[in-house]
Write a protein that holds these residues in place. Structure first.
Motif, PDB file in Angstrom:
ATOM      1  N   ALA A   1       0.823  -1.206   0.000  1.00 52.39           N
ATOM      2  CA  ALA A   1       0.000   0.000   0.000  1.00 52.39           C
ATOM      3  C   ALA A   1       0.860   1.261   0.000  1.00 52.39           C
ATOM      4  CB  ALA A   1      -0.936  -0.004   1.215  1.00 52.39           C
ATOM      5  N   LEU A   2       1.896   1.284   0.831  1.00 48.38           N
ATOM      6  CA  LEU A   2       2.773   2.451   0.878  1.00 48.38           C
ATOM      7  C   LEU A   2       3.499   2.657  -0.440  1.00 48.38           C
ATOM      8  CD1 LEU A   2       4.391   2.366   4.452  1.00 48.38           C
ATOM      9  CD2 LEU A   2       2.812   4.078   3.522  1.00 48.38           C
ATOM     10  N   THR A   3       3.968   1.570  -1.039  1.00 46.12           N
ATOM     11  CA  THR A   3       4.670   1.689  -2.316  1.00 46.12           C
ATOM     12  C   THR A   3       3.762   2.286  -3.379  1.00 46.12           C
ATOM     13  OG1 THR A   3       6.075  -0.226  -1.799  1.00 46.12           O
ATOM     14  CG2 THR A   3       5.911   0.427  -4.107  1.00 46.12           C
ATOM     15  N   LEU A   4       2.538   1.775  -3.495  1.00 50.39           N
ATOM     16  CA  LEU A   4       1.613   2.259  -4.518  1.00 50.39           C
ATOM     17  C   LEU A   4       1.212   3.706  -4.276  1.00 50.39           C
ATOM     18  CD1 LEU A   4      -0.719  -0.866  -4.911  1.00 50.39           C
ATOM     19  CD2 LEU A   4       1.086  -0.113  -6.461  1.00 50.39           C
ATOM     20  N   THR A   5       0.912   4.050  -3.026  1.00 50.38           N
ATOM     21  CA  THR A   5       0.422   5.394  -2.741  1.00 50.38           C
ATOM     22  C   THR A   5       1.540   6.435  -2.778  1.00 50.38           C
ATOM     23  OG1 THR A   5       0.574   4.868  -0.362  1.00 50.38           O
ATOM     24  CG2 THR A   5      -1.580   4.624  -1.420  1.00 50.38           C
ATOM     25  N   VAL A   6       2.741   6.060  -2.348  1.00 47.60           N
ATOM     26  CA  VAL A   6       3.865   6.999  -2.431  1.00 47.60           C
ATOM     27  C   VAL A   6       4.192   7.299  -3.889  1.00 47.60           C
ATOM     28  CG1 VAL A   6       6.361   7.184  -2.086  1.00 47.60           C
ATOM     29  CG2 VAL A   6       4.894   6.522  -0.179  1.00 47.60           C
ATOM     30  N   ILE A   7       4.204   6.268  -4.727  1.00 47.08           N
ATOM     31  CA  ILE A   7       4.453   6.490  -6.150  1.00 47.08           C
ATOM     32  C   ILE A   7       3.364   7.384  -6.750  1.00 47.08           C
ATOM     33  CG2 ILE A   7       4.510   5.347  -8.403  1.00 47.08           C
ATOM     34  CD1 ILE A   7       5.884   2.991  -7.061  1.00 47.08           C
ATOM     35  N   ALA A   8       2.100   7.145  -6.359  1.00 44.70           N
ATOM     36  CA  ALA A   8       1.003   7.982  -6.860  1.00 44.70           C
ATOM     37  C   ALA A   8       1.183   9.432  -6.438  1.00 44.70           C
ATOM     38  CB  ALA A   8      -0.328   7.439  -6.347  1.00 44.70           C
ATOM     39  N   ALA A   9       1.645   9.651  -5.201  1.00 42.92           N
ATOM     40  CA  ALA A   9       1.847  11.022  -4.712  1.00 42.92           C
ATOM     41  C   ALA A   9       2.950  11.724  -5.490  1.00 42.92           C
ATOM     42  CB  ALA A   9       2.187  10.990  -3.222  1.00 42.92           C
ATOM     43  N   LEU A  10       4.052  11.033  -5.725  1.00 48.43           N
ATOM     44  CA  LEU A  10       5.183  11.658  -6.394  1.00 48.43           C
ATOM     45  C   LEU A  10       4.947  11.839  -7.891  1.00 48.43           C
ATOM     46  CD1 LEU A  10       8.119   9.810  -4.580  1.00 48.43           C
ATOM     47  CD2 LEU A  10       7.349  12.162  -4.224  1.00 48.43           C
TER      48      LEU A  10
ATOM     49  N   ILE B   1      11.701   8.168  -6.554  1.00 44.25           N
ATOM     50  CA  ILE B   1      10.681   7.119  -6.420  1.00 44.25           C
ATOM     51  C   ILE B   1      11.330   5.768  -6.186  1.00 44.25           C
ATOM     52  CG2 ILE B   1       8.917   5.841  -7.701  1.00 44.25           C
ATOM     53  CD1 ILE B   1       8.124   8.466  -9.029  1.00 44.25           C
ATOM     54  N   PHE B   2      12.381   5.469  -6.953  1.00 49.68           N
ATOM     55  CA  PHE B   2      13.070   4.194  -6.785  1.00 49.68           C
ATOM     56  C   PHE B   2      13.657   4.076  -5.380  1.00 49.68           C
ATOM     57  CE2 PHE B   2      16.982   1.703  -6.863  1.00 49.68           C
ATOM     58  CZ  PHE B   2      16.535   0.489  -7.354  1.00 49.68           C
ATOM     59  N   ALA B   3      14.290   5.143  -4.889  1.00 46.36           N
ATOM     60  CA  ALA B   3      14.929   5.097  -3.575  1.00 46.36           C
ATOM     61  C   ALA B   3      13.900   4.886  -2.469  1.00 46.36           C
ATOM     62  CB  ALA B   3      15.710   6.388  -3.330  1.00 46.36           C
ATOM     63  N   ILE B   4      12.788   5.606  -2.529  1.00 46.76           N
ATOM     64  CA  ILE B   4      11.768   5.472  -1.484  1.00 46.76           C
ATOM     65  C   ILE B   4      11.125   4.091  -1.538  1.00 46.76           C
ATOM     66  CG2 ILE B   4       9.539   6.340  -0.679  1.00 46.76           C
ATOM     67  CD1 ILE B   4      10.411   9.109  -1.535  1.00 46.76           C
ATOM     68  N   SER B   5      10.841   3.601  -2.742  1.00 48.85           N
ATOM     69  CA  SER B   5      10.256   2.260  -2.873  1.00 48.85           C
ATOM     70  C   SER B   5      11.209   1.197  -2.348  1.00 48.85           C
ATOM     71  CB  SER B   5       9.903   1.979  -4.339  1.00 48.85           C
ATOM     72  OG  SER B   5       8.991   2.928  -4.832  1.00 48.85           O
ATOM     73  N   PHE B   6      12.503   1.372  -2.630  1.00 48.89           N
ATOM     74  CA  PHE B   6      13.512   0.426  -2.162  1.00 48.89           C
ATOM     75  C   PHE B   6      13.551   0.399  -0.637  1.00 48.89           C
ATOM     76  CE2 PHE B   6      17.911  -0.497  -0.856  1.00 48.89           C
ATOM     77  CZ  PHE B   6      18.087  -1.742  -1.444  1.00 48.89           C
ATOM     78  N   VAL B   7      13.510   1.570  -0.011  1.00 53.83           N
ATOM     79  CA  VAL B   7      13.548   1.648   1.455  1.00 53.83           C
ATOM     80  C   VAL B   7      12.316   0.987   2.059  1.00 53.83           C
ATOM     81  CG1 VAL B   7      13.445   3.237   3.417  1.00 53.83           C
ATOM     82  CG2 VAL B   7      15.020   3.688   1.532  1.00 53.83           C
ATOM     83  N   ILE B   8      11.146   1.258   1.480  1.00 54.38           N
ATOM     84  CA  ILE B   8       9.907   0.668   2.003  1.00 54.38           C
ATOM     85  C   ILE B   8       9.965  -0.854   1.940  1.00 54.38           C
ATOM     86  CG2 ILE B   8       7.427   0.399   1.575  1.00 54.38           C
ATOM     87  CD1 ILE B   8       7.396   3.311   0.645  1.00 54.38           C
ATOM     88  N   ASN B   9      10.409  -1.381   0.820  1.00 53.84           N
ATOM     89  CA  ASN B   9      10.430  -2.838   0.662  1.00 53.84           C
ATOM     90  C   ASN B   9      11.530  -3.498   1.490  1.00 53.84           C
ATOM     91  OD1 ASN B   9       8.384  -3.784  -1.569  1.00 53.84           O
ATOM     92  ND2 ASN B   9       9.201  -1.847  -2.280  1.00 53.84           N
TER      93      ASN B   9
END
Length: 292
Positions: free
Chosen positions: A218-227, A276-284
């Motif tokens: 959920a965080l990955t999808l919504t953070v990407i949508a925000a950015l 986006i890649f960096a934030i998604s990487f950290v979340i996962n």
């Protein structure tokens, strides 16, 4: 000669080649081309001149560009954190209470996801208008002093856009959380109750740890949508008033197609991709460590 069963590895690569070719043509090549363009000062028509990392330095030096990235991070709170908190609470209540018609509820809360963002933006623009339904409601309950042109107010325009993102993403997060909670074994809740756990402790001790994977998704999808948000900002405010709601995706469009600064737009796009890649990487990575 003994060898393991199945085709040799080189044959397996041949099976992957068509998919990789499509991936390279429609993703890797455009990214590489964007990186190349970002190293030039180019208006899209005449001959470009070499700029090196100048366009990237400008992202840090330009106050408007720094503000655009700051606005995107603010929207992350509305697009990701608020929907996650609301979705977790709604899903926990619905799952705990075993509400009848849960399938219908899931469909209703998920409906915003199947509506085009342009339609959502036009509808909410009418809600926020000076003569729109939000101001009419405030007048009706005696709070007329709070009425304003929400999308034209320097202070409230960005939060107003963010609220639309919260409304849009909450249904998706709620459905994801309900799916995760439905897989939790009832025995875990029974054991927690035998230990004297109340509803709140049961949520933090059993429910929350069990849906960490769904939270990461959920965080990955919504953070990407925000950015990545562009259409919502373009339809509702066009980055205004002033630059108070400008975001990186809108700046890419504005600079490339309105100002003729293609190199700068490409640099913003590449930087946004890396963020986006960096934030998604950290979340996962965080989710992987939590579940290991």
């Amino acid at each position: 000669m003994n060898r393991p069963p199945g085709e040799p590895r080189r044959v397996a690569y041949l099976y992957l080649l068509p998919a990789f070719a499509v991936y390279a043509a429609f993703l890797l090549y455009p990214i590489g081309r964007a990186v190349q363009l970002s190293l030039y000062d180019w208006d899209g028509l005449s001959l470009g001149t070499w700029a090196g990392l100048g366009n990237y330095v400008a992202i840090v030096a330009d106050e408007d560009l720094r503000a655009a990235f700051g606005h995107a991070f603010v929207l992350m709170g509305f697009y990701a954190l608020l929907p996650l908190a609301i979705g977790l609470m709604l899903a926990a209540v619905l799952n705990h209470a075993k509400v009848r018609g849960l399938g219908f509820f899931r469909t209703v809360v998920f409906l915003p996801q199947v509506v085009a963002m342009v339609v959502v933006a036009v509808a909410w623009r009418q809600v926020y208008a000076s003569d729109g339904s939000l101001n009419a409601l405030l007048e009706a309950v005696g709070l007329g002093a709070l009425t304003r042109g929400w999308l034209g107010d320097y202070t409230f325009a960005l939060p107003a856009v963010g609220v639309i993102g919260t409304w849009f993403e909450t249904g998706l997060v709620t459905v994801l959380m309900l799916a995760g909670m439905s897989k939790i074994a009832p025995e875990l809740y029974e054991a927690a109750r035998l230990d004297g756990a109340g509803a709140v402790r049961e949520f933090f001790a059993v429910t929350l740890p069990s849906v960490r994977g769904e939270i990461a998704v959920a965080l990955t999808l919504t953070v990407i949508a925000a950015l990545r948000t562009f259409d919502l900002v373009y339809i509702t405010t066009e980055g205004g008033p002033g630059t108070s709601t400008s975001v990186p995706s809108y700046e890419v469009y504005h600079r490339a197609f309105q100002l003729g600064q293609v190199g700068s737009a490409a640099a913003i796009g590449v930087t946004l991709t890396l963020v986006i890649f960096a934030i998604s990487f950290v979340i996962n990575r965080f989710a992987d460590r939590s579940t290991s």
